[in-house]
Design an enzyme around this catalytic site. Sequence first.
Site, mmCIF file in Angstrom:
data_model
loop_
_atom_site.group_PDB
_atom_site.id
_atom_site.type_symbol
_atom_site.label_atom_id
_atom_site.label_comp_id
_atom_site.label_asym_id
_atom_site.label_seq_id
_atom_site.Cartn_x
_atom_site.Cartn_y
_atom_site.Cartn_z
ATOM 1 N N THR A 92 0.864 -1.174 0.000
ATOM 2 C CA THR A 92 0.000 0.000 0.000
ATOM 3 C C THR A 92 0.902 1.226 0.000
ATOM 4 O O THR A 92 1.672 1.429 0.952
ATOM 5 C CB THR A 92 -0.897 0.028 1.255
ATOM 6 N N LYS A 167 -7.847 1.494 -2.941
ATOM 7 C CA LYS A 167 -7.472 1.027 -1.594
ATOM 8 C C LYS A 167 -7.639 2.145 -0.549
ATOM 9 O O LYS A 167 -8.229 1.929 0.508
ATOM 10 C CB LYS A 167 -6.021 0.541 -1.637
ATOM 11 N N LYS A 242 -1.646 4.702 8.804
ATOM 12 C CA LYS A 242 -0.881 4.858 7.558
ATOM 13 C C LYS A 242 -1.833 5.112 6.381
ATOM 14 O O LYS A 242 -1.623 6.021 5.578
ATOM 15 C CB LYS A 242 -0.065 3.579 7.305
HETATM 16 P P1 NAD Z 1 6.010 -5.961 7.118
HETATM 17 O O1 NAD Z 1 6.720 -4.808 7.729
HETATM 18 O O2 NAD Z 1 5.716 -7.153 7.950
HETATM 19 O O3 NAD Z 1 6.813 -6.468 5.810
HETATM 20 C C1 NAD Z 1 7.508 -5.636 4.938
HETATM 21 C C2 NAD Z 1 8.856 -6.303 4.648
HETATM 22 O O4 NAD Z 1 9.562 -5.533 3.659
HETATM 23 C C3 NAD Z 1 9.763 -6.376 5.890
HETATM 24 O O5 NAD Z 1 10.130 -7.717 6.126
HETATM 25 C C4 NAD Z 1 10.960 -5.495 5.519
HETATM 26 O O6 NAD Z 1 12.190 -5.973 6.040
HETATM 27 C C5 NAD Z 1 10.935 -5.585 3.999
HETATM 28 N N1 NAD Z 1 11.632 -4.477 3.362
HETATM 29 C C6 NAD Z 1 11.579 -3.157 3.644
HETATM 30 N N2 NAD Z 1 12.352 -2.452 2.804
HETATM 31 C C7 NAD Z 1 12.923 -3.360 1.974
HETATM 32 C C8 NAD Z 1 13.844 -3.258 0.880
HETATM 33 N N3 NAD Z 1 14.322 -2.073 0.501
HETATM 34 N N4 NAD Z 1 14.223 -4.405 0.265
HETATM 35 C C9 NAD Z 1 13.732 -5.595 0.659
HETATM 36 N N5 NAD Z 1 12.868 -5.765 1.671
HETATM 37 C C10 NAD Z 1 12.472 -4.649 2.323
HETATM 38 O O7 NAD Z 1 4.667 -5.367 6.497
HETATM 39 P P2 NAD Z 1 3.367 -6.203 6.049
HETATM 40 O O8 NAD Z 1 2.389 -6.253 7.172
HETATM 41 O O9 NAD Z 1 3.800 -7.439 5.366
HETATM 42 O O10 NAD Z 1 2.738 -5.183 4.974
HETATM 43 C C11 NAD Z 1 3.292 -5.041 3.682
HETATM 44 C C12 NAD Z 1 2.429 -4.072 2.891
HETATM 45 O O11 NAD Z 1 1.092 -4.564 2.835
HETATM 46 C C13 NAD Z 1 2.349 -2.678 3.507
HETATM 47 O O12 NAD Z 1 2.416 -1.732 2.477
HETATM 48 C C14 NAD Z 1 1.002 -2.673 4.201
HETATM 49 O O13 NAD Z 1 0.443 -1.368 4.290
HETATM 50 C C15 NAD Z 1 0.191 -3.580 3.298
HETATM 51 N N6 NAD Z 1 -0.929 -4.260 3.958
HETATM 52 C C16 NAD Z 1 -0.734 -4.883 5.151
HETATM 53 C C17 NAD Z 1 -1.806 -5.528 5.760
HETATM 54 C C18 NAD Z 1 -1.633 -6.247 7.090
HETATM 55 O O14 NAD Z 1 -2.648 -6.597 7.707
HETATM 56 N N7 NAD Z 1 -0.421 -6.494 7.544
HETATM 57 C C19 NAD Z 1 -3.075 -5.526 5.144
HETATM 58 C C20 NAD Z 1 -3.225 -4.905 3.912
HETATM 59 C C21 NAD Z 1 -2.138 -4.268 3.325
#
Ligand code: NAD
Length: 297
Positions: A92, A167, A242
């Site tokens: 997102t 979204k 966020k």
């Molecule tokens: P998270 O923080 O658990 O995972 C993100 C991952 O990306 C982390 O492991 C981090 O180390 C990695 N990362 C960051 N920068 C990086 C880079 N430059 N290179 C490689 N890896 C990198 O977050 P999440 O909960 O998995 O969410 C991911 C996305 O999905 C977000 O944008 C969030 O808004 C969206 N989202 C999350 C949910 C939820 O319930 N968790 C629901 C809908 C949407």
Amino acid sequence: MKIGFIGLGNMGAPMAQRLVEAGHIVTGYDLMESAIAAMPKDMITIANDAPDAARDQDIVITMLPDGESLASVAAAIIPVMRQRSCLIDCSTVDVNTARVVAEQCKEANILGLDAPVSGGVVGAVSGTLTFMVGGSVASFAIGSQLFEIMGQRAIHCGEAGAGQAAKICNNMILGVSMIATCEAFALADDLALDRQKLFDVVSTSSGNSWSMSTYCPAPGVGPKSPSDNHYAPGFSAALMLKDLHLAQQAADLNGTPTRAGKLALDIYRDFVESKDGASLDFSAILNELTAGQKIEG
Ligand code: NAD
């Protein structure tokens, strides 16, 4: 297909795993050692860096925290991706970054999609996510094969950025409707109206919403939800904050009057930053609103 998967966090890890289980060859990468360590090594190859995960793949999927990380990963991987391969960003992020990345893909002769999801970690694990997708019809046709594995619904919303736009519009409604639902419970408490009775009426009346009937913030009322598990997320208040930020940023940029969205942003900001709400589910705002100071008349 050969798939690169960058960002193996709470959402990315189970999504990548579903692709492997469906028979695709997945090469993953994450900045964090702990995220890499949690992946089953017999199923997924771990790359040394993001370009390594993206080189020579049919499709590259990114699932990153925000627009900044997407922009830096996109700058690193687009130059090494195969021409006519496809970059699908499921994070997102702000609409603007999604459009910039789409433009960079176009210039490099790569197909690009913004495809944020709803459904949370539970949806990622069970393969029931909904994908909101922006990009060309041809790109959407390619992505659809994978959306079917990782989710149960994919909606083609329009050109680049349209998925992110859908979204943040959806989540602005969700943030506002959750607050309205919680305020109704607070008012019911003060009027000595039983919470279950309020649910029975509203869930079959014109005030109904997903926040009431599916994800009821009042413990013990309605179907099982995070409120029945001490508000463990679910969908955290920090992620709601966020998304409300992204919605407000887009509204400000476009001059859209979203006063309720702005108020929801302020309420969640206060909850997350001043009231230790960050790690709680976003429906825990009920306790904040019901514990609020009585207004002196
Ligand atoms: P998270 O923080 O658990 O995972 C993100 C991952 O990306 C982390 O492991 C981090 O180390 C990695 N990362 C960051 N920068 C990086 C880079 N430059 N290179 C490689 N890896 C990198 O977050 P999440 O909960 O998995 O969410 C991911 C996305 O999905 C977000 O944008 C969030 O808004 C969206 N989202 C999350 C949910 C939820 O319930 N968790 C629901 C809908 C949407």
